[in-house]
Structures are given as structure tokens and as C-alpha cells.
Design a protein around this motif. Sequence first.
Motif, mmCIF file in Angstrom:
data_model
loop_
_atom_site.group_PDB
_atom_site.id
_atom_site.type_symbol
_atom_site.label_atom_id
_atom_site.label_comp_id
_atom_site.label_asym_id
_atom_site.label_seq_id
_atom_site.Cartn_x
_atom_site.Cartn_y
_atom_site.Cartn_z
ATOM 1 N N ARG A 174 4.557 10.040 -7.150
ATOM 2 C CA ARG A 174 5.788 10.397 -7.867
ATOM 3 C C ARG A 174 5.614 10.272 -9.376
ATOM 4 N NH1 ARG A 174 10.344 7.779 -3.775
ATOM 5 N NH2 ARG A 174 9.775 9.135 -2.036
ATOM 6 N N THR A 175 4.887 9.240 -9.805
ATOM 7 C CA THR A 175 4.638 9.067 -11.243
ATOM 8 C C THR A 175 3.828 10.230 -11.789
ATOM 9 O OG1 THR A 175 4.739 6.661 -11.013
ATOM 10 C CG2 THR A 175 3.650 7.527 -12.986
ATOM 11 N N ASN A 176 2.813 10.646 -11.059
ATOM 12 C CA ASN A 176 1.994 11.780 -11.506
ATOM 13 C C ASN A 176 2.811 13.069 -11.569
ATOM 14 O OD1 ASN A 176 -0.508 10.574 -12.089
ATOM 15 N ND2 ASN A 176 -0.957 10.415 -9.921
ATOM 16 N N LYS A 177 3.737 13.258 -10.617
ATOM 17 C CA LYS A 177 4.608 14.441 -10.659
ATOM 18 C C LYS A 177 5.497 14.418 -11.895
ATOM 19 C CE LYS A 177 4.891 15.257 -5.692
ATOM 20 N NZ LYS A 177 5.773 15.236 -4.506
ATOM 21 N N ILE A 178 6.037 13.248 -12.216
ATOM 22 C CA ILE A 178 6.896 13.120 -13.398
ATOM 23 C C ILE A 178 6.100 13.415 -14.665
ATOM 24 C CG2 ILE A 178 8.176 11.457 -14.822
ATOM 25 C CD1 ILE A 178 8.991 10.120 -12.088
ATOM 26 N N ILE A 179 4.902 12.869 -14.749
ATOM 27 C CA ILE A 179 4.052 13.112 -15.925
ATOM 28 C C ILE A 179 3.746 14.598 -16.056
ATOM 29 C CG2 ILE A 179 1.738 12.722 -16.882
ATOM 30 C CD1 ILE A 179 1.985 9.820 -15.706
ATOM 31 N N ASP A 180 3.438 15.251 -14.955
ATOM 32 C CA ASP A 180 3.181 16.699 -14.990
ATOM 33 C C ASP A 180 4.400 17.463 -15.489
ATOM 34 O OD1 ASP A 180 0.602 16.347 -14.048
ATOM 35 O OD2 ASP A 180 1.112 16.833 -11.957
ATOM 36 N N GLN A 181 5.574 17.095 -15.022
ATOM 37 C CA GLN A 181 6.804 17.772 -15.438
ATOM 38 C C GLN A 181 7.102 17.538 -16.919
ATOM 39 O OE1 GLN A 181 8.702 19.985 -13.569
ATOM 40 N NE2 GLN A 181 6.884 19.791 -12.288
ATOM 41 N N ILE A 182 6.824 16.341 -17.412
ATOM 42 C CA ILE A 182 7.016 16.059 -18.845
ATOM 43 C C ILE A 182 6.072 16.927 -19.670
ATOM 44 C CG2 ILE A 182 6.715 14.314 -20.652
ATOM 45 C CD1 ILE A 182 7.775 12.259 -18.565
ATOM 46 N N ARG A 183 4.853 17.069 -19.207
ATOM 47 C CA ARG A 183 3.895 17.935 -19.916
ATOM 48 C C ARG A 183 4.368 19.385 -19.923
ATOM 49 N NH1 ARG A 183 -1.302 14.901 -17.322
ATOM 50 N NH2 ARG A 183 -1.371 13.213 -18.842
ATOM 51 N N LEU A 184 4.930 19.837 -18.801
ATOM 52 C CA LEU A 184 5.475 21.193 -18.751
ATOM 53 C C LEU A 184 6.642 21.355 -19.710
ATOM 54 C CD1 LEU A 184 5.378 22.017 -14.931
ATOM 55 C CD2 LEU A 184 4.005 23.062 -16.743
ATOM 56 N N GLU A 189 0.830 -1.209 0.000
ATOM 57 C CA GLU A 189 0.000 0.000 0.000
ATOM 58 C C GLU A 189 0.861 1.254 0.000
ATOM 59 O OE1 GLU A 189 -2.569 -0.502 3.367
ATOM 60 O OE2 GLU A 189 -3.791 -2.011 2.362
ATOM 61 N N ARG A 190 1.945 1.248 0.790
ATOM 62 C CA ARG A 190 2.849 2.402 0.828
ATOM 63 C C ARG A 190 3.519 2.598 -0.535
ATOM 64 N NH1 ARG A 190 6.099 1.080 4.954
ATOM 65 N NH2 ARG A 190 7.796 0.373 3.634
ATOM 66 N N PHE A 191 3.951 1.492 -1.159
ATOM 67 C CA PHE A 191 4.558 1.582 -2.482
ATOM 68 C C PHE A 191 3.581 2.202 -3.475
ATOM 69 C CE2 PHE A 191 4.975 -0.121 -6.766
ATOM 70 C CZ PHE A 191 6.240 0.331 -7.090
ATOM 71 N N LYS A 192 2.358 1.705 -3.494
ATOM 72 C CA LYS A 192 1.355 2.219 -4.434
ATOM 73 C C LYS A 192 1.107 3.711 -4.226
ATOM 74 C CE LYS A 192 -0.984 -2.172 -5.122
ATOM 75 N NZ LYS A 192 -2.174 -2.986 -4.855
ATOM 76 N N ARG A 193 0.988 4.110 -2.966
ATOM 77 C CA ARG A 193 0.730 5.521 -2.662
ATOM 78 C C ARG A 193 1.901 6.403 -3.099
ATOM 79 N NH1 ARG A 193 2.555 7.774 1.690
ATOM 80 N NH2 ARG A 193 2.622 5.830 2.872
ATOM 81 N N VAL A 194 3.099 6.016 -2.713
ATOM 82 C CA VAL A 194 4.290 6.819 -3.035
ATOM 83 C C VAL A 194 4.566 6.810 -4.533
ATOM 84 C CG1 VAL A 194 6.786 6.977 -2.701
ATOM 85 C CG2 VAL A 194 5.297 6.567 -0.744
ATOM 86 N N ALA A 195 4.535 5.616 -5.138
ATOM 87 C CA ALA A 195 4.846 5.502 -6.570
ATOM 88 C C ALA A 195 3.821 6.236 -7.428
ATOM 89 C CB ALA A 195 4.923 4.036 -6.978
ATOM 90 N N GLU A 196 2.559 6.175 -7.045
ATOM 91 C CA GLU A 196 1.520 6.875 -7.802
ATOM 92 C C GLU A 196 1.743 8.381 -7.765
ATOM 93 O OE1 GLU A 196 -2.978 7.335 -6.776
ATOM 94 O OE2 GLU A 196 -2.687 5.413 -7.796
#
Length: 74
Positions: free
Chosen positions: A18-28, A9-16
Motif C-alpha cells: 500500500r505504501t508503494n502504491k501511494i508513493i507511485d500515485q504521488i509521483r503521478l 508478516e501480514r502487516f509488513k506485506r500489506v503495508a509495504e
Amino acid sequence: MSTEKEKSERFKRVAEGRTNKIIDQIRLLGNCANKSNYEYSEEDIRKIFSAIENELRLTKAKYQSKQKNKKFEL
């Protein structure tokens, strides 16, 4: 001690997150493609994506490499 379920559960929460932050930065980063606001060369673009792809390869390898302490054999 953490149970396997808690770790998962901790992995899913943290990884999700961080993944969303990376996707946002790629879009920027994609916003920099607007030639009316920015000037860049093909070499600049090659360097940017080469760095991103290299880091992605290294990170992906961390998940795939489970034999870190494998003994040497001939």
C-alpha cells in the motif's frame, strides 16, 4: 488463530504494498506540475496538498492513539 509473527508478516506485506502504491500515485500527481500540459493556480495546489496533508495527519494519528476508550477525568 494468527500468531503474532503471522500478524507482523501480514502487516509488513500489506503495508509495504500500500505504501508503494501511494508513493507511485504521488509521483503521478507530480507529473501534473508540467505547465506545458496543465494549467493550475496556487489555490489549486494549496487545496491538493492541504487535503493530502490532512489525510496523512489523520492516518498517522490512528497509529499513535492507543487510548481510544480513556475515561473522562477532571
